[in-house]
Design a protein around this motif. Structure first.
Motif, mmCIF file in Angstrom:
data_model
loop_
_atom_site.group_PDB
_atom_site.id
_atom_site.type_symbol
_atom_site.label_atom_id
_atom_site.label_comp_id
_atom_site.label_asym_id
_atom_site.label_seq_id
_atom_site.Cartn_x
_atom_site.Cartn_y
_atom_site.Cartn_z
ATOM 1 N N TRP A 1 7.203 -2.397 -0.822
ATOM 2 C CA TRP A 1 7.477 -3.712 -1.430
ATOM 3 C C TRP A 1 6.330 -4.025 -2.374
ATOM 4 O O TRP A 1 5.256 -4.401 -1.960
ATOM 5 N N GLY A 2 6.543 -3.828 -3.659
ATOM 6 C CA GLY A 2 5.437 -3.918 -4.595
ATOM 7 C C GLY A 2 4.541 -2.710 -4.453
ATOM 8 O O GLY A 2 4.872 -1.723 -3.784
ATOM 9 N N GLN A 3 3.385 -2.756 -5.077
ATOM 10 C CA GLN A 3 2.440 -1.654 -4.972
ATOM 11 C C GLN A 3 1.037 -2.149 -5.310
ATOM 12 O O GLN A 3 0.869 -3.179 -5.965
ATOM 13 N N LEU A 4 0.064 -1.409 -4.819
ATOM 14 C CA LEU A 4 -1.329 -1.697 -5.133
ATOM 15 C C LEU A 4 -1.776 -0.768 -6.244
ATOM 16 O O LEU A 4 -1.528 0.435 -6.191
ATOM 17 N N GLY A 5 -2.427 -1.323 -7.243
ATOM 18 C CA GLY A 5 -2.862 -0.482 -8.351
ATOM 19 C C GLY A 5 -3.627 -1.272 -9.385
ATOM 20 O O GLY A 5 -4.031 -2.424 -9.159
ATOM 21 N N LEU A 6 -3.799 -0.648 -10.541
ATOM 22 C CA LEU A 6 -4.607 -1.213 -11.610
ATOM 23 C C LEU A 6 -3.742 -2.054 -12.544
ATOM 24 O O LEU A 6 -2.714 -1.600 -13.028
ATOM 25 N N LEU B 1 0.829 -1.202 0.000
ATOM 26 C CA LEU B 1 0.000 0.000 0.000
ATOM 27 C C LEU B 1 0.865 1.254 0.000
ATOM 28 O O LEU B 1 0.557 2.234 -0.691
ATOM 29 N N LEU B 2 1.982 1.219 0.743
ATOM 30 C CA LEU B 2 2.891 2.367 0.814
ATOM 31 C C LEU B 2 3.943 2.355 -0.290
ATOM 32 O O LEU B 2 4.748 3.287 -0.386
ATOM 33 N N GLY B 3 3.942 1.301 -1.101
ATOM 34 C CA GLY B 3 4.920 1.221 -2.176
ATOM 35 C C GLY B 3 6.300 0.808 -1.720
ATOM 36 O O GLY B 3 7.278 0.962 -2.459
#
Length: 349
Positions: free
Chosen positions: A164-169, A160-162
């Motif tokens: 480790w990886g990230q949340l997105g489309l 969510l904070l970017g």
């Protein structure tokens, strides 16, 4: 927000082309599951809280955690999912997309860890009955529940904070999910420690329960007690253990296809299979109330108790309303004045 929609249009050429029939089916199922799931899980929550015997049961606390998780999923994720499949794109902006993925995976983890807690509770009851009341005090139960929710959503904080990886489309599937960042993604690690490991723990625990009960029955055949439990208590706990095992097996059957496809097969080669796997995953949040009602007598009694309460409450309201229209009931605000003529000339002090 407008810039985000412009960006979303740029990847249409690379996006997976789902058959329109598949997206319509997904949207319809999401709407149905949302309505049925919200009602079913809400009714289950209220029914368990109102039933005196089940309300004080340790397992009920973890079942309520499972119900609340499913209720959030049906009330938040499924309506947004239906919109996504109807429009065949995400139109609610990047922030909502990240929150969608955060709630989706967090709720999934809560459901699974709640099942782990239920399984450990069942095993402790059977294997360590004399210590059960000391292990499961009210304070310790609340600590376990708090840890379940903190750990589940805590796993989603790094993407969510970017960090480790990230949340997105995801451009391939117009879905909000966990994406790689700088060629690093926690998805497979989350699958291993957040899905595979809890499933292994549950399977091993139920296997131990099975062998423990089998050995106990063999040694204590013909006796009325098992490790301090009466025969009736033993029978009720056996039914409850069977119920929780059924819930886990259904959860596994519903979620495993989607998890395997999302982790092992990132490219959408067969769109219909991914749609069906997604629908199965959504169904896991709907079927639990049906399992409760179909397989366990105590849970059916809780539903019946709630239904009886609602009927009696409705009858009371109708009776009260009818009495008020006549104006002669003790519930009427003018009833005291009509019965006491001295009210016309109140005494002055």
């Amino acid at each position: 927000m407008e810039g985000y929609n412009i960006t979303s249009i740029s990847y249409v050429e690379n996006a997976t082309v789902y058959p329109r029939e598949a997206t319509i089916l997904a949207a319809v199922c999401a709407c149905i599951f949302s309505a049925v799931g919200v009602i079913g899980n809400l009714v289950t929550t209220v029914a368990l809280l109102m039933h005196p015997k089940l309300r004080g049961h340790v397992t009920t606390m973890f079942v309520l955690s499972l119900c609340v998780s499913d209720l959030l999923f049906c009330g938040i994720n499924l309506p947004l999912t239906a919109s996504r499949y109807i429009r065949q794109r995400w139109t609610l902006g990047e922030t909502m997309c990240q929150l969608f993925a955060f709630v989706f995976y967090g709720n999934e983890a809560v459901s699974l860890l709640s099942m782990v807690a239920i399984t450990v509770n069942r095993y402790t009851l059977i294997a360590y009955y004399d210590m059960y009341s000391q292990i499961y005090t009210t304070t310790k139960i609340w600590i376990q529940l708090l840890l379940i929710w903190l750990v589940s959503f805590g796993f989603m904080v790094p993407p969510l904070l970017g960090i480790w990886g990230q949340l997105g489309l995801d451009p391939q599937t117009f879905s909000c999910t966990i994406l790689p960042k700088d060629s690093r993604s926690p998805k497979k690690y989350l699958f291993m420690f957040g899905f595979a490991l809890p499933c292994v723990v549950i399977i091993v625990s139920y296997s131990c329960i099975y062998w423990r009960v089998r050995e106990s029955k063999r040694k204590l055949e013909g006796r009325s007690k098992l490790s301090g439990q009466t025969a009736k208590e033993k029978e009720e706990d056996s039914r409850l253990t069977t119920l929780m095992l059924t819930i886990f097996l259904c959860f596994l059957a519903c979620f495993l296809p989607l998890m395997v496809m999302n982790v092992a097969y990132d490219r959408i080669t067969y769109p219909w299979l991914h749609i069906i796997a997604s629908i199965l995953a959504w169904a896991s949040s709907v079927i639990n109330p049906l399992i409760y009602a179909a397989t366990n007598r105590q849970y059916r009694a809780a539903y019946a108790n709630l239904l009886k309460f609602c009927k009696n409450n409705a009858v009371t309201k109708r009776t009260t309303w009818g009495s008020r229209t006549v104006g002669q009931s003790s519930n009427s605000p003018n009833y005291g004045e009509k019965r006491n003529p001295l009210n016309d000339n109140p005494t002055k002090l």
